[in-house]
Design a protein around this motif. Structure first.
Motif, PDB file in Angstrom:
ATOM      1  N   ASP A   1      48.383  12.389  14.326  1.00  0.00           N
ATOM      2  CA  ASP A   1      46.965  12.681  14.143  1.00  0.00           C
ATOM      3  C   ASP A   1      46.192  12.533  15.443  1.00  0.00           C
ATOM      4  O   ASP A   1      45.072  12.082  15.462  1.00  0.00           O
ATOM      5  N   ASP A   2      46.839  12.928  16.537  1.00  0.00           N
ATOM      6  CA  ASP A   2      46.197  12.785  17.835  1.00  0.00           C
ATOM      7  C   ASP A   2      45.292  13.956  18.189  1.00  0.00           C
ATOM      8  O   ASP A   2      44.707  14.000  19.253  1.00  0.00           O
ATOM      9  N   GLY A   3      45.171  14.933  17.278  1.00  0.00           N
ATOM     10  CA  GLY A   3      44.282  16.059  17.504  1.00  0.00           C
ATOM     11  C   GLY A   3      44.918  17.221  18.242  1.00  0.00           C
ATOM     12  O   GLY A   3      44.281  18.241  18.470  1.00  0.00           O
ATOM     13  N   TYR A   4      46.176  17.077  18.626  1.00  0.00           N
ATOM     14  CA  TYR A   4      46.829  18.135  19.403  1.00  0.00           C
ATOM     15  C   TYR A   4      46.850  19.460  18.647  1.00  0.00           C
ATOM     16  O   TYR A   4      46.536  20.507  19.211  1.00  0.00           O
ATOM     17  N   ASP A   5      47.230  19.418  17.379  1.00  0.00           N
ATOM     18  CA  ASP A   5      47.311  20.657  16.601  1.00  0.00           C
ATOM     19  C   ASP A   5      45.953  21.317  16.413  1.00  0.00           C
ATOM     20  O   ASP A   5      45.866  22.535  16.291  1.00  0.00           O
ATOM     21  N   GLN A   6      44.879  20.529  16.391  1.00  0.00           N
ATOM     22  CA  GLN A   6      43.545  21.072  16.192  1.00  0.00           C
ATOM     23  C   GLN A   6      42.922  21.570  17.501  1.00  0.00           C
ATOM     24  O   GLN A   6      41.907  22.255  17.494  1.00  0.00           O
ATOM     25  N   THR A   7      43.532  21.225  18.640  1.00  0.00           N
ATOM     26  CA  THR A   7      42.993  21.620  19.938  1.00  0.00           C
ATOM     27  C   THR A   7      43.292  23.106  20.182  1.00  0.00           C
ATOM     28  O   THR A   7      44.427  23.543  19.990  1.00  0.00           O
ATOM     29  N   PRO A   8      42.295  23.881  20.590  1.00  0.00           N
ATOM     30  CA  PRO A   8      42.548  25.300  20.883  1.00  0.00           C
ATOM     31  C   PRO A   8      43.632  25.439  21.960  1.00  0.00           C
ATOM     32  O   PRO A   8      43.709  24.632  22.893  1.00  0.00           O
ATOM     33  N   ASP A   9      44.472  26.461  21.832  1.00  0.00           N
ATOM     34  CA  ASP A   9      45.595  26.641  22.748  1.00  0.00           C
ATOM     35  C   ASP A   9      45.167  26.650  24.214  1.00  0.00           C
ATOM     36  O   ASP A   9      45.847  26.095  25.064  1.00  0.00           O
ATOM     37  N   GLY A  10      44.050  27.274  24.497  1.00  0.00           N
ATOM     38  CA  GLY A  10      43.582  27.358  25.876  1.00  0.00           C
ATOM     39  C   GLY A  10      43.146  26.031  26.462  1.00  0.00           C
ATOM     40  O   GLY A  10      42.970  25.912  27.674  1.00  0.00           O
ATOM     41  N   LEU A  11      42.962  25.017  25.618  1.00  0.00           N
ATOM     42  CA  LEU A  11      42.499  23.715  26.101  1.00  0.00           C
ATOM     43  C   LEU A  11      43.594  22.653  26.105  1.00  0.00           C
ATOM     44  O   LEU A  11      43.401  21.573  26.647  1.00  0.00           O
ATOM     45  N   LYS A  12      44.727  22.953  25.503  1.00  0.00           N
ATOM     46  CA  LYS A  12      45.789  21.940  25.394  1.00  0.00           C
ATOM     47  C   LYS A  12      46.261  21.466  26.767  1.00  0.00           C
ATOM     48  O   LYS A  12      46.381  20.270  27.011  1.00  0.00           O
ATOM     49  N   MET A  13      46.551  22.387  27.669  1.00  0.00           N
ATOM     50  CA  MET A  13      47.054  21.996  28.990  1.00  0.00           C
ATOM     51  C   MET A  13      45.984  21.265  29.811  1.00  0.00           C
ATOM     52  O   MET A  13      46.263  20.220  30.385  1.00  0.00           O
ATOM     53  N   PRO A  14      44.743  21.776  29.878  1.00  0.00           N
ATOM     54  CA  PRO A  14      43.734  21.030  30.637  1.00  0.00           C
ATOM     55  C   PRO A  14      43.511  19.616  30.083  1.00  0.00           C
ATOM     56  O   PRO A  14      43.368  18.657  30.849  1.00  0.00           O
ATOM     57  N   PHE A  15      43.504  19.471  28.756  1.00  0.00           N
ATOM     58  CA  PHE A  15      43.311  18.148  28.170  1.00  0.00           C
ATOM     59  C   PHE A  15      44.499  17.239  28.466  1.00  0.00           C
ATOM     60  O   PHE A  15      44.344  16.052  28.704  1.00  0.00           O
TER      61      PHE A  15
END
Length: 126
Positions: free
Chosen positions: A46-60
């Motif tokens: 439940d760390d929010g990874y799946d809910q993070t938009p694909d374009g933001l996963k790497m920057p985050f």
């Protein structure tokens, strides 16, 4: 002497997966894994990874690895801290000007967070 150098070279060439597998096997053999509080339970992802938009996963991820958090996460932390203070306040303080001001700050921060998240959802970029 040559075999020791060859052994060292081979150790360096082992893949990360092999090193992880060896460490897990060792932990399992000595009972360390079974003593973990989460042993036998599903992973809490439940760390929010799946809910993070694909374009933001790497920057985050880059920010996280560098020890920084996105502004939205910092806002969430501030809101949680302020809300905890409000929840812990005695009932007698619930209607003081300071308590109302803090409640107003929480509401403003929640609104700011909602706007930032909506902007991220729509734009998909930072």
């Amino acid at each position: 002497m040559a075999t020791r150098r060859e052994d060292e070279r081979l150790e360096r060439l082992r893949t990360l997966d092999e090193q992880i597998a060896d460490a897990l096997r060792e932990s399992q053999d000595n009972g360390e894994l079974k003593s973990a509080p989460s042993w036998g339970r599903p992973l809490a992802l439940d760390d929010g990874y799946d809910q993070t938009p694909d374009g933001l996963k790497m920057p985050f991820k880059i920010l996280k690895d560098a020890g920084h958090v996105p502004a939205e996460v910092e806002l969430m932390r501030e809101i949680a801290a302020l809300q905890a203070e409000l929840d812990a306040a005695p009932a007698a303080e619930a209607d003081t000007p300071a308590w109302r001001a803090k409640r107003q700050r929480v509401a403003e921060k929640r609104q700011l967070l909602a706007l930032r998240l909506e902007h991220l959802r729509r734009s998909g970029s930072l």
